[in-house]
Design a protein around this motif. Structure first.
Motif, PDB file in Angstrom:
ATOM      1  N   ASN A  54     -34.703 -21.206 -35.499  1.00 59.81           N
ATOM      2  CA  ASN A  54     -33.494 -20.362 -35.544  1.00 59.81           C
ATOM      3  C   ASN A  54     -33.191 -19.677 -34.212  1.00 59.81           C
ATOM      4  O   ASN A  54     -32.764 -18.529 -34.178  1.00 59.81           O
ATOM      5  CB  ASN A  54     -33.623 -19.298 -36.626  1.00 59.81           C
ATOM      6  N   ARG A 167     -32.472 -25.204 -34.339  1.00 62.31           N
ATOM      7  CA  ARG A 167     -31.388 -24.547 -35.061  1.00 62.31           C
ATOM      8  C   ARG A 167     -31.412 -24.905 -36.544  1.00 62.31           C
ATOM      9  O   ARG A 167     -30.416 -24.771 -37.238  1.00 62.31           O
ATOM     10  CB  ARG A 167     -30.045 -24.923 -34.431  1.00 62.31           C
ATOM     11  N   ASP A 169     -32.341 -24.136 -40.377  1.00 61.59           N
ATOM     12  CA  ASP A 169     -32.247 -22.839 -41.055  1.00 61.59           C
ATOM     13  C   ASP A 169     -33.350 -22.590 -42.066  1.00 61.59           C
ATOM     14  O   ASP A 169     -33.353 -21.557 -42.745  1.00 61.59           O
ATOM     15  CB  ASP A 169     -30.871 -22.666 -41.712  1.00 61.59           C
ATOM     16  N   THR A 170     -34.310 -23.509 -42.207  1.00 55.46           N
ATOM     17  CA  THR A 170     -35.570 -23.226 -42.894  1.00 55.46           C
ATOM     18  C   THR A 170     -36.666 -23.860 -42.050  1.00 55.46           C
ATOM     19  O   THR A 170     -36.402 -24.774 -41.252  1.00 55.46           O
ATOM     20  CB  THR A 170     -35.632 -23.806 -44.324  1.00 55.46           C
ATOM     21  N   HIS A 174     -33.391 -28.631 -42.295  1.00 54.91           N
ATOM     22  CA  HIS A 174     -32.068 -28.073 -42.532  1.00 54.91           C
ATOM     23  C   HIS A 174     -31.765 -28.017 -44.030  1.00 54.91           C
ATOM     24  O   HIS A 174     -31.988 -28.986 -44.774  1.00 54.91           O
ATOM     25  CB  HIS A 174     -31.005 -28.922 -41.825  1.00 54.91           C
ATOM     26  N   SER A 401     -26.142 -26.468 -39.369  1.00 47.50           N
ATOM     27  CA  SER A 401     -26.542 -25.115 -39.768  1.00 47.50           C
ATOM     28  C   SER A 401     -25.572 -24.093 -39.179  1.00 47.50           C
ATOM     29  O   SER A 401     -24.899 -24.366 -38.183  1.00 47.50           O
ATOM     30  CB  SER A 401     -27.963 -24.803 -39.295  1.00 47.50           C
ATOM     31  N   ASP A 402     -25.511 -22.934 -39.793  1.00 50.11           N
ATOM     32  CA  ASP A 402     -24.617 -21.880 -39.293  1.00 50.11           C
ATOM     33  C   ASP A 402     -24.989 -21.434 -37.888  1.00 50.11           C
ATOM     34  O   ASP A 402     -24.113 -21.110 -37.077  1.00 50.11           O
ATOM     35  CB  ASP A 402     -24.654 -20.675 -40.240  1.00 50.11           C
ATOM     36  N   ILE A 403     -26.268 -21.420 -37.593  1.00 53.24           N
ATOM     37  CA  ILE A 403     -26.702 -20.942 -36.281  1.00 53.24           C
ATOM     38  C   ILE A 403     -26.239 -21.888 -35.169  1.00 53.24           C
ATOM     39  O   ILE A 403     -26.202 -21.514 -33.997  1.00 53.24           O
ATOM     40  CB  ILE A 403     -28.243 -20.772 -36.232  1.00 53.24           C
TER      41      ILE A 403
END
Length: 459
Positions: A54, A167, A169-170, A174, A401-403
């Motif tokens: 992240n 990047r 998200d877990t 992803h 992912s959002d990031i």
């Protein structure tokens, strides 16, 4: 850049079993064929599963030990596949045991032929040490073959792009992969930026480091589980070959453009020959998978009318195959935008940019003439738009992912944006026939699968 000896840790020891930490991938699925990719590894799972995620570091740092590595191991593999639809015990098809290719990072591809159309196949990938009789690892999954061009079967598929390792998200991959799996897609199209060679931790400027980045991300359990149960058509983009905005003839450290292409084929079911191709999924769906790097001229070529992304041969093929198609919906899957609008500054490598307007105008006119629909990757935001001149529609799936969402803002929304959101996630297409009417539903989803946007077209 990492020394080869570090990357080959555990890969040469004959005392280790032949495992499959990267699982297997199924691709290039037609109504009667498919390609199964696998790789043998020294461990059942990635080792050294530590470290932050992240984030995106501003500089490269030493990696010792290598986190999330999946060292290769010499081995033999075979494929067992069956439909399970026969009465009583399923009839199993079995390939011979084959040695993995140590010169190709311990990978092996199997081309399955004479499959039944519109059928779900169970798959078992077995592995063992060379010369042994005992299987040491088995990975199980499934895939679905395409229906015949006369079939009115409903079709459901997903589209993704831009899945940077740091990047995710877990920690184990992803989130989109679990979300997509719940939708039970017939197949996935990955539009590129699968691997980021030119991003740190580590920069991949040689072959061993490039392979490490592939094996690291596809040892993540969420990605591995998805690909063992859903086939994928892979497209490649700049970060998968060399570096940002790459074209033939360039280099990145010790990595050449040609070697980058070779590694991409090595690590995926991507075809060995022609990189652009088309597949029919029943009466109502045909997809075109476009190649955006192999035939491109330099982005800064002086004569604008000679700048090309797809090349004359691919454009001729596209025109001919579109003309020959009687599919209700024609979907053009492309690594980079055709319509956009793209961000105003800093980009000059796609058909939505002024730099490639000459070819872009020809492409937009051609696709609009055949009532095709563009679905693209590369952009780190989701959108639905249309070309004001030709009315060609385009959907961008957004990053994984959002990031990873950045580079655009809601303040830049244009009149031809029907939908715009600066976020990550994935895109879904569902095509269903009811009587003489065929409806295509286009939905943008957040990483957790929740709905962001929906548009439908009926023909």
């Amino acid at each position: 850049m990492i020394k080869s000896s570090a990357l080959l840790l555990l890969s040469l020891g004959s005392t280790f079993a032949a495992h499959q930490a990267n699982g297997f991938k199924v691709g290039e699925v037609s109504s009667d064929s498919a390609t199964v990719w696998t790789r043998t590894t020294a461990n059942a799972e990635a080792i050294h599963q530590v470290g932050k995620f992240n984030f995106f570091p501003k500089k490269d740092e030493p990696l010792n030990p290598l986190p999330w590595q999946a060292p290769g191991q010499t081995g033999e593999v075979k494929i067992i596949y069956y439909t399970g639809q026969e009465v009583g015990r399923p009839v199993k098809n079995e390939t011979p045991w084959m040695s993995v290719d140590s010169d190709k990072d311990f990978t092996k591809k199997f081309n399955l032929k004479k499959l039944q159309p519109n059928t779900t196949y169970a798959v078992e990938v077995h592995s063992r040490k060379p010369g042994q009789t005992k299987t040491t690892a088995i990975r199980k999954g499934s895939f679905k073959t395409a229906p015949l061009a006369t079939s009115t079967t409903e079709v459901n598929f997903n589209v993704i792009t831009c899945q940077g390792f740091h990047r995710r998200d877990t920690n184990h991959g992803h989130q989109i992969y679990d979300s997509m799996l719940k939708q039970n897609p017939d197949f996935l199209v990955h539009t590129g930026d699968v691997i980021y060679y030119d991003k740190p931790l580590p920069y991949a400027k040689d072959v061993p480091t490039a392979r490490y980045k592939w094996n690291r991300i596809y040892a993540l359990p969420k990605l591995r589980n998805f690909h063992q149960n859903v086939s994928c058509y892979y497209l490649k983009d700049d970060h998968d070959v060399l570096k940002n905005d790459a074209w033939p003839g360039q280099t990145y450290g010790e990595l050449t453009f040609a070697k980058g292409l070779s590694i991409y084929r090595e690590q995926t079911p991507f075809p060995e020959k022609t990189p652009y191709r088309t597949f029919r999924w029943g009466r109502d769906v045909q997809i075109w998978l476009m190649e955006g790097r192999d035939f491109r001229t330099p982005n800064n070529l002086d004569i604008a009318s000679e700048r090309s992304i797809w090349g004359k041969q691919q454009l001729t093929w596209l025109s001919n195959t579109l003309t020959a198609s009687d599919a209700t919906f024609k979907f053009i899957l492309t690594p980079t935008p055709i319509v956009g609008p793209d961000r105003a500054k800093g980009k000059n490598d796609n058909h939505a940019n002024a730099s490639h307007k000459f070819e872009g105008d020809k492409v937009r006119a051609l696709l609009a003439q055949h009532d095709a629909i563009s679905i693209c990757g590369d952009r780190h935001w989701q959108y639905a738009s249309f070309d004001p001149i030709t009315t060609l529609k385009e959907f961008a799936c957004g990053p994984a992912s959002d990031i990873h969402s950045r580079g655009y803002s809601m303040k830049e929304r244009k009149k031809n944006h029907k939908y715009l959101k600066i976020c990550g996630g994935f895109f879904q297409v569902q095509v269903k026939r009811t009587g003489d009417k065929v409806t295509a539903s286009f939905t943008h989803h957040a990483p957790d699968g929740s709905l962001n946007n929906k548009e439908t077209i009926t023909r």
